[in-house]
Design a protein around this motif. Structure first.
Motif, PDB file in Angstrom:
ATOM      1  N   LYS A  22       0.834  -1.201   0.000  1.00 25.73           N
ATOM      2  CA  LYS A  22       0.000   0.000   0.000  1.00 25.73           C
ATOM      3  C   LYS A  22       0.875   1.261   0.000  1.00 25.73           C
ATOM      4  CE  LYS A  22      -3.410   2.276   2.906  1.00 25.73           C
ATOM      5  NZ  LYS A  22      -4.122   2.219   4.183  1.00 25.73           N
ATOM      6  N   GLU A  28      -6.341   2.438  -0.857  1.00 22.75           N
ATOM      7  CA  GLU A  28      -6.857   1.967   0.430  1.00 22.75           C
ATOM      8  C   GLU A  28      -7.250   0.508   0.290  1.00 22.75           C
ATOM      9  OE1 GLU A  28      -6.847   3.724   3.220  1.00 22.75           O
ATOM     10  OE2 GLU A  28      -6.014   5.451   2.147  1.00 22.75           O
ATOM     11  N   PHE A  29      -7.203  -0.216   1.404  1.00 24.21           N
ATOM     12  CA  PHE A  29      -7.640  -1.605   1.383  1.00 24.21           C
ATOM     13  C   PHE A  29      -9.126  -1.669   1.058  1.00 24.21           C
ATOM     14  CE2 PHE A  29      -4.120  -2.104   4.627  1.00 24.21           C
ATOM     15  CZ  PHE A  29      -3.229  -2.646   3.715  1.00 24.21           C
ATOM     16  N   ARG A  30      -9.517  -2.703   0.337  1.00 18.70           N
ATOM     17  CA  ARG A  30     -10.928  -2.912   0.032  1.00 18.70           C
ATOM     18  C   ARG A  30     -11.535  -3.646   1.227  1.00 18.70           C
ATOM     19  NH1 ARG A  30     -12.553  -5.650  -5.457  1.00 18.70           N
ATOM     20  NH2 ARG A  30     -12.321  -3.522  -6.185  1.00 18.70           N
ATOM     21  N   GLY A  31     -12.423  -2.956   1.931  1.00 18.99           N
ATOM     22  CA  GLY A  31     -13.030  -3.552   3.121  1.00 18.99           C
ATOM     23  C   GLY A  31     -12.025  -3.618   4.259  1.00 18.99           C
ATOM     24  N   ALA A  57      -7.333  -7.233   0.862  1.00 19.53           N
ATOM     25  CA  ALA A  57      -7.398  -6.902  -0.563  1.00 19.53           C
ATOM     26  C   ALA A  57      -6.982  -5.454  -0.784  1.00 19.53           C
ATOM     27  CB  ALA A  57      -8.812  -7.121  -1.091  1.00 19.53           C
ATOM     28  N   PRO A  59      -6.889  -2.798  -3.974  1.00 15.69           N
ATOM     29  CA  PRO A  59      -7.094  -2.459  -5.386  1.00 15.69           C
ATOM     30  C   PRO A  59      -5.871  -1.731  -5.942  1.00 15.69           C
ATOM     31  CG  PRO A  59      -8.999  -1.822  -4.067  1.00 15.69           C
ATOM     32  CD  PRO A  59      -7.888  -2.171  -3.112  1.00 15.69           C
ATOM     33  N   VAL A  64      -7.190  -6.283  -8.362  1.00 16.09           N
ATOM     34  CA  VAL A  64      -7.145  -6.373  -6.906  1.00 16.09           C
ATOM     35  C   VAL A  64      -6.099  -7.415  -6.524  1.00 16.09           C
ATOM     36  CG1 VAL A  64      -8.432  -6.847  -4.793  1.00 16.09           C
ATOM     37  CG2 VAL A  64      -9.594  -5.802  -6.737  1.00 16.09           C
TER      38      VAL A  64
END
Length: 143
Positions: A22, A28-31, A57, A59, A64
């Motif tokens: 990241k 940003e993280f998905r979820g 995850a 993106p 992803v």
């Protein structure tokens, strides 16, 4: 259309690795970061295993990158090998340089990022978490 996304496994380093990824790719993280201890049937795991990542995850562009940690008490064993690469196609030569420099930090470079005989700007390496990456830029295919 069918879409393929790379899914990586780690031995207790998924969250650390994805925080690093990241920092290089942004976003940003998905979820949320799902932990093993939140899943049914994990009551008997050690505290360390409960804190391992069940799913994460990130993106990147239209794709992803996903991962989880193994759970040794479930009989899982991580075998890091060179049979999987994440192949990244940046939109510019400058972005290729940035990603190669950032992701290869602390890792082992297999092929330096440079112009190749087939016409692409390409390099490959294993990052400090044992994940193999290829950075491949060709202006002809991005414009």
């Amino acid at each position: 259309m069918t879409k393929l996304n790379p899914y990586l496994n780690f031995d207790g380093k998924a969250e650390e690795a994805f925080t690093f990824y990241k920092s290089v790719f942004g976003g940003e993280f998905r979820g949320e970061i799902h932990k093993m201890g939140n899943a049914p049937g994990t009551e008997n795991l050690t505290d360390e295993e409960k804190n391992r990542v069940m799913h994460i995850a990130l993106p990147i562009g239209g794709d992803v990158l996903m991962a989880s940690d193994i759970v040794p008490s479930f009989g899982q064993k991580l075998n890091v090998g060179n049979n999987n690469y994440v192949s990244v196609f940046p939109e510019s030569r400058e972005e290729a340089d940035r990603l190669f420099k950032g992701l290869s930090e602390g890792g082992n470079i297999e092929m330096p990022l440079e112009d190749q005989f087939w016409g692409d700007y390409f390099g490959s390496f294993q990052d400090k978490y044992g994940v193999h990456w290829m950075i491949n830029y060709n202006a002809k295919y991005t414009n």
